[in-house]
Design a protein around this motif. Sequence first.
Motif: not given
Length: 649
Positions: A81-101
Amino acid sequence: MLDVSLLYVEDDLFIRNMLVNILSKNVREIHTAENGLEGFMMYEKLRPDIVLTDIRMPIMDGLEMAAKIKALKKDAPIIVTTAYGDTENLLRAIDIGIDSYVLKPIDKNKLLRSFKRYADEIELTKRLQEQENATVTIQALLRAAIEQSPSGILVFDAPTGNIRIANAAALSIRGETNAKLTNISMIEQPEKWNFFHADGRRYKYYELPQSLAIMNGSTVKDVEMIIKRDSGEIRWVIASAAPVMDSKNNIVASILILQDITERRSLADQLHQAQKMEAVGQLTGGIAHDFNNILTAIIGYGSLTKNNLSPDDQNRLYLDQILNAAEKASVLTKSLLAFSRKQILSPKQVNLNDIILGTERLLSRLIGEDIQLRMDLHNEDIMVFVDPGQIEQVIMNLATNARDAMPEGGTLTVATSLSPIKERGFEGVKPDKIYALLRITDTGVGMDEMTLNRIFEPFFTTKEKGKGTGLGLAMVYGIIKQHNGYIFVSSYRTKGTDFRIYIPLVSKTFTEAKDNERDENDIPYGTETVLLAEDSEDVRAITKEILLNHGYKVIEAIDGEEAIIKFKANKEDIDLLLFDVIMPKKNGKDAYEQIRKLKPDIKAIFTSGYATEILSKRNMLEEGINFLPKPVSPNILLRKIREVLDRDK
Ligand code: ADP
Ligand code: MG
């Protein structure tokens, strides 16, 4: 309600409780944790289907936990679950291989839709796994079933005809190992499995049941085939084949099932063979018997006529021809009697090796110079109770055939030994009784099945007219049977033939029947009275004639009963009984027994065309009863009569 378990990691108690409240109506199982570390520990323990996590949390944040979970299980479903605009964390999440938000604030329906997607995926994976497990089980089952099957099973790939599977039973029918006989193409190497038609022709690839199944999709049922082992031994099988189709009805393989019927077949064969021989034996025996009576009349009257002619009479020549022809006919009749086991044997206790050594010179002369004679005799005496002349006959007949089978030369081996009967599946054979084994082997042309099946039949010959009579082996068969023996033969084309004869060993000593050989011209006369009982009118008349001509008085009887009556009427006069054995009303032996009660020292001679049960019982031989086989030549009869009358009791 979704059939999934959920781990929900969130540090904010308020949000957490609210979402748990909402979700608990829609999700089977929910666990919660306050931070990444606690979440990871719970994940390790509970292995939930789905992880839902906040990112920013104390101690360990959500993404760090997610990375650790992914390290444990690469495809673990994690939703952040992520707050709108938290791009930094979103990029981290993609790196880790998370595919759902899901974005905060959380929309319940969106969240449930992603749960549903994961639930479906999980369900599908589960089902696939189950299916795969089932397939593996079925494959293992099938493999075991094929391997354990007592029938031979072969599986061929289509269209190559490559042998994919050959089970143990199939390999054992063929008598070979796996390595040589699988993964070979039946098209390129059809000979590897050595399939033959029942008539001995080799199968072409396209004729084989398994090939028909591949080529036409046809099912073939119960074909009799032969599989030949490398040793030359043949196995009979019943074969059935069927195509194997995939779901689109393409032929992907064919399966061949083989049932080994060699043993069953050979038993049935033996029974059939025995019945056939019995029937033919009865027939020839009957004919030969009647024939003998007729020959007795021809030879008898012929001899008498000759005696009555003056020495320079022209007709003597013709008579000699008649007598010669009759003599030949009598030889023929003797072989037929030998075949039908109706010969009168003069058995003695002898060493089988001596009989064979006695034939050695004759044998080498018979087989000629191109054939080597090998004698391989047991080093101790082999005592048997046989008619030596008959056994010699057996050896000569077999050797003659061996010679004919080796026109280019070869080796004839005559061997003796002591052995139980090793041939299997032969009925009525005691497994551990020891017999004298006489083995006659040649390296000649051999025989095919068809010939082998018929060799013992009288008049069966493959030789050209004038060369073969077809009586040699018929005689051999009859003689061996009459000696309570067994005969076996194996033969392979171009390799040679092996006859094995088993004769019972002696257990008891029997008295020998003596044969007096005397000068041919010394025909004795007498004056005694003979009671002649004989049902054949011809034989009776000629015998009477011979006796009268040589000074004897004759009282006739036409059967056993009349013989007893006539004896009672002339008790004091009668010196000798001359009885046929087989007569209507009362047989010769029974009549004799009854007369012996009236006059114990009465002398008797029996004549017979064949050895019946009554005769062949050894007790009569032991008693030293006098036999004359028919046809009886006058001189032999007269000498026998003199000999018996002159012998003191
Ligand atoms: P004949 O010799 O007069 O033909 P037999 O009864 O002795 O009659 O033999 C019958 C047949 O069996 C022969 O014609 C031959 O085909 C076959 N036979 C017998 N002995 C042998 C042998 N040792 N090798 C090959 N064939 C044989
Ligand atoms: Mg012969």
